[in-house]
Every structure is written in C-alpha cells, then in structure tokens.
Design a protein around this motif. Sequence first.
Motif, PDB file in Angstrom:
ATOM      1  N   ASN A   2       0.758  -1.273  -0.045  1.00  0.00           N
ATOM      2  CA  ASN A   2      -0.062  -0.291  -0.025  1.00  0.00           C
ATOM      3  C   ASN A   2       0.858   1.314   0.065  1.00  0.00           C
ATOM      4  O   ASN A   2       0.506   2.189  -0.758  1.00  0.00           O
ATOM      5  N   LYS A   3       2.216   1.127   0.867  1.00  0.00           N
ATOM      6  CA  LYS A   3       2.709   2.424   0.821  1.00  0.00           C
ATOM      7  C   LYS A   3       3.486   2.606  -0.412  1.00  0.00           C
ATOM      8  O   LYS A   3       3.381   3.728  -1.246  1.00  0.00           O
ATOM      9  N   LEU A   4       3.823   1.587  -0.990  1.00  0.00           N
ATOM     10  CA  LEU A   4       4.370   1.634  -2.651  1.00  0.00           C
ATOM     11  C   LEU A   4       3.512   2.167  -3.369  1.00  0.00           C
ATOM     12  O   LEU A   4       3.754   3.204  -4.216  1.00  0.00           O
ATOM     13  N   LEU A   5       2.271   1.569  -3.498  1.00  0.00           N
ATOM     14  CA  LEU A   5       1.137   2.212  -4.558  1.00  0.00           C
ATOM     15  C   LEU A   5       1.003   3.513  -4.421  1.00  0.00           C
ATOM     16  O   LEU A   5       0.915   4.481  -5.344  1.00  0.00           O
ATOM     17  N   LYS A   6       0.874   4.178  -2.958  1.00  0.00           N
ATOM     18  CA  LYS A   6       0.544   5.597  -2.745  1.00  0.00           C
ATOM     19  C   LYS A   6       1.569   6.219  -3.242  1.00  0.00           C
ATOM     20  O   LYS A   6       1.412   7.339  -3.988  1.00  0.00           O
ATOM     21  N   THR A  20      -1.307  -2.306 -13.484  1.00  0.00           N
ATOM     22  CA  THR A  20      -2.450  -3.063 -13.462  1.00  0.00           C
ATOM     23  C   THR A  20      -1.919  -4.326 -14.375  1.00  0.00           C
ATOM     24  O   THR A  20      -2.081  -5.417 -14.174  1.00  0.00           O
ATOM     25  N   HIS A  21      -1.359  -4.069 -15.589  1.00  0.00           N
ATOM     26  CA  HIS A  21      -0.935  -5.007 -16.618  1.00  0.00           C
ATOM     27  C   HIS A  21       0.006  -5.911 -15.891  1.00  0.00           C
ATOM     28  O   HIS A  21       0.081  -7.009 -16.294  1.00  0.00           O
ATOM     29  N   ILE A  22       1.076  -5.137 -15.350  1.00  0.00           N
ATOM     30  CA  ILE A  22       2.379  -5.801 -14.843  1.00  0.00           C
ATOM     31  C   ILE A  22       1.646  -6.955 -13.748  1.00  0.00           C
ATOM     32  O   ILE A  22       2.135  -8.021 -13.712  1.00  0.00           O
TER      33      ILE A  22
END
Length: 120
Positions: A2-6, A20-22
């Motif tokens: 979550n930290k990385l996505l943010k 999303t594709h990856i």
Amino acid sequence: MNKLLKQILDERPGKVLMLTHIFHLLDRLPKGDVVEIGVHKGQTSAFIQATLDLKHQTHKLHLFDAFEKGFLPGTPEDEDKAVNFKHATKMIFPANTVIRRFNRLELKQPTIHEGFIENT
C-alpha cells in the motif's frame, strides 16, 4: 504494498494502467527470471518486486540500466532527432537511488547490471 502504491500514484498517477497490466502479467510468468531494461529511479522495479513477493513467486529480478554512465554517444543527426535531449540527460541517476528505494520499502534487493547492455 500500500505504501508503494501510494508513492507511485502520488508521483505518477498515469501509471495505474501499466501497473495493473504488470500485476496480472506476473501471474502468468513461465519459469525463469524477470528483467527490466531502463530502470530510471526504480519505481516500476519496486512495484515488480513487491508484486512478486505478494504472490510468493521466486523469480529473481534483474535490472539493466546505464545509470550514471548516461547515453551512448551518437551523431549530430541523432541529437537533432531527440525530442528533448536536455530532459533525457536529467533522467540519469546512480544505481544507489534504486537500492535506497528498495531498502526504504523493505524489498528484496534486485540484481543490478550497471552499464550498457553490450557490456553487461
């Protein structure tokens, strides 16, 4: 994760579709390792490693980039074709930038291949 996505979405909100594709592509990996060519600061690399960890996959991540070595010298004609060569030179970062990102996110360190591809 979550930290990385943010962090990624704060820096580059347009990256959502690619990530999303990856994420889904990594479900279908055959045997072997994962390679990223052209790493920049390692943002996508970190996402790939975090996804591999989340999915409990054992693929090793290999990162290839010239990093501080810059770009291969070209001809004056090549420079004329460059969309924005000055901008491109600002994309040069040391490999340590990637290592620090992985450390901050507590990710397994990738294997870094620094230099031009024909020399790595």
